[in-house]
Design an enzyme around this catalytic site. Sequence first.
Site, mmCIF file in Angstrom:
data_model
loop_
_atom_site.group_PDB
_atom_site.id
_atom_site.type_symbol
_atom_site.label_atom_id
_atom_site.label_comp_id
_atom_site.label_asym_id
_atom_site.label_seq_id
_atom_site.Cartn_x
_atom_site.Cartn_y
_atom_site.Cartn_z
ATOM 1 C CG LEU A 9 -9.486 -6.724 -12.337
ATOM 2 C CD1 LEU A 9 -9.317 -5.211 -12.252
ATOM 3 C CD2 LEU A 9 -10.548 -7.212 -11.359
ATOM 4 C CG MET A 46 -0.585 -8.843 -6.151
ATOM 5 S SD MET A 46 0.392 -8.188 -7.515
ATOM 6 C CE MET A 46 1.295 -9.660 -7.956
ATOM 7 N NE ARG A 47 -9.086 -12.820 -8.627
ATOM 8 C CZ ARG A 47 -9.356 -14.058 -8.357
ATOM 9 N NH1 ARG A 47 -8.655 -14.704 -7.469
ATOM 10 N NH2 ARG A 47 -10.324 -14.689 -8.972
ATOM 11 C CG ASN A 65 2.175 3.083 -5.822
ATOM 12 O OD1 ASN A 65 2.583 4.096 -6.389
ATOM 13 N ND2 ASN A 65 2.795 1.920 -5.907
ATOM 14 C CD GLU A 111 -11.838 -6.748 -23.210
ATOM 15 O OE1 GLU A 111 -11.703 -7.775 -23.904
ATOM 16 O OE2 GLU A 111 -12.822 -5.990 -23.271
ATOM 17 N N GLY A 112 -5.985 -7.006 -21.675
ATOM 18 C CA GLY A 112 -4.761 -7.800 -21.561
ATOM 19 C C GLY A 112 -4.075 -7.552 -20.224
ATOM 20 C CG HIS A 138 3.917 -3.125 -14.786
ATOM 21 N ND1 HIS A 138 3.540 -4.296 -14.168
ATOM 22 C CD2 HIS A 138 5.039 -3.424 -15.491
ATOM 23 C CE1 HIS A 138 4.372 -5.257 -14.504
ATOM 24 N NE2 HIS A 138 5.298 -4.755 -15.310
ATOM 25 N N GLY A 171 0.774 -1.244 0.000
ATOM 26 C CA GLY A 171 0.000 0.000 0.000
ATOM 27 C C GLY A 171 0.802 1.290 0.000
ATOM 28 C CG ASN A 183 -1.852 -1.761 -13.102
ATOM 29 O OD1 ASN A 183 -1.846 -1.786 -11.867
ATOM 30 N ND2 ASN A 183 -1.077 -2.550 -13.821
HETATM 31 C C1 GRF Z 1 4.208 -1.478 -7.114
HETATM 32 O O1 GRF Z 1 5.524 -1.738 -7.480
HETATM 33 C C2 GRF Z 1 3.333 -1.364 -8.323
HETATM 34 O O2 GRF Z 1 3.978 -0.828 -9.429
HETATM 35 C C3 GRF Z 1 2.964 -2.805 -8.595
HETATM 36 O O3 GRF Z 1 2.790 -3.364 -7.320
HETATM 37 C C4 GRF Z 1 3.576 -2.646 -6.378
HETATM 38 C C5 GRF Z 1 2.642 -2.195 -5.306
HETATM 39 O O4 GRF Z 1 3.346 -1.579 -4.253
HETATM 40 N N1 GRF Z 1 1.814 -2.923 -9.443
HETATM 41 P P1 GRF Z 1 2.551 -0.885 -3.072
HETATM 42 O O5 GRF Z 1 1.604 -1.933 -2.516
HETATM 43 O O6 GRF Z 1 1.829 0.296 -3.629
HETATM 44 O O7 GRF Z 1 3.600 -0.503 -2.076
#
Ligand code: GRF
Length: 219
Positions: free
Chosen positions: A92, A89-90, A14, A141-142, A108, A12, A106
């Site tokens: 959709l 982590m799912r 972010n 969708e990817g 990444h 968490g 999202n």
């Molecule tokens: C981050 O590196 C984000 O880019 C990826 O998952 C991680 C999540 O980190 N999708 P946090 O839970 O926000 O600390």
Amino acid sequence: MKRLAILLSGRGSNLEAIANRIQEKRLPAKIELVISNIASAVGLEKARQLGLQTVVITSAGRVREEFERHLIDVLKGHQVDLICLAGFMRILSPFFIRSFPQRILNIHPSLLPAFSGLNPQRRALESGVRFSGCTVHFVDEGTDTGPILLQAVVPVLETDDEETLSYRILAEEHKLYSEAISMVLRNEIRLEGRRVIQKENESRINSTLYSDGKELSLP
Ligand code: GRF
């Protein structure tokens, strides 16, 4: 005030960064609710400490469609304007994605389309690239394939291991995500195929290159 839903499964950081931006009045939005598919996610505890409303919608052991219907009901019930995946982590399904067209973002930790999917920092190191970074994109969708909003570049140092590279990328994620959210909420952009166009000047969004902590503007 535009309403955000943050979906997470882990730490968490972010979420915290977005909440801080809002508190500093640098992002005009409200975190309407934080949803996790994992009841023990550390990010949920952080959300509670921040005084945010949290909802757990367990995914384990449930049929995907049932899980997603539940998720959609909650999100629609709260009339959220934008859904931000932050370490959710799912995967959709198209059914979910189509319920919120161009309203799911999202983040990444790689320069997409390189290293989509799992362990992107480790794979960047193993592949010998000199630069990696992070990407905020619309979710399609990817997996990690949607139109790219913003990217930040982070050099891969000779001395880096997975932890140090991940840490420096994460620092950029924390700035980039709020910037991207702000652009979408202000209705500043539109999509042209896969390209994200800034309405104001009808051109692509200027990218930001972060190199050794310095910010450089790219044309
Ligand atoms: C981050 O590196 C984000 O880019 C990826 O998952 C991680 C999540 O980190 N999708 P946090 O839970 O926000 O600390």
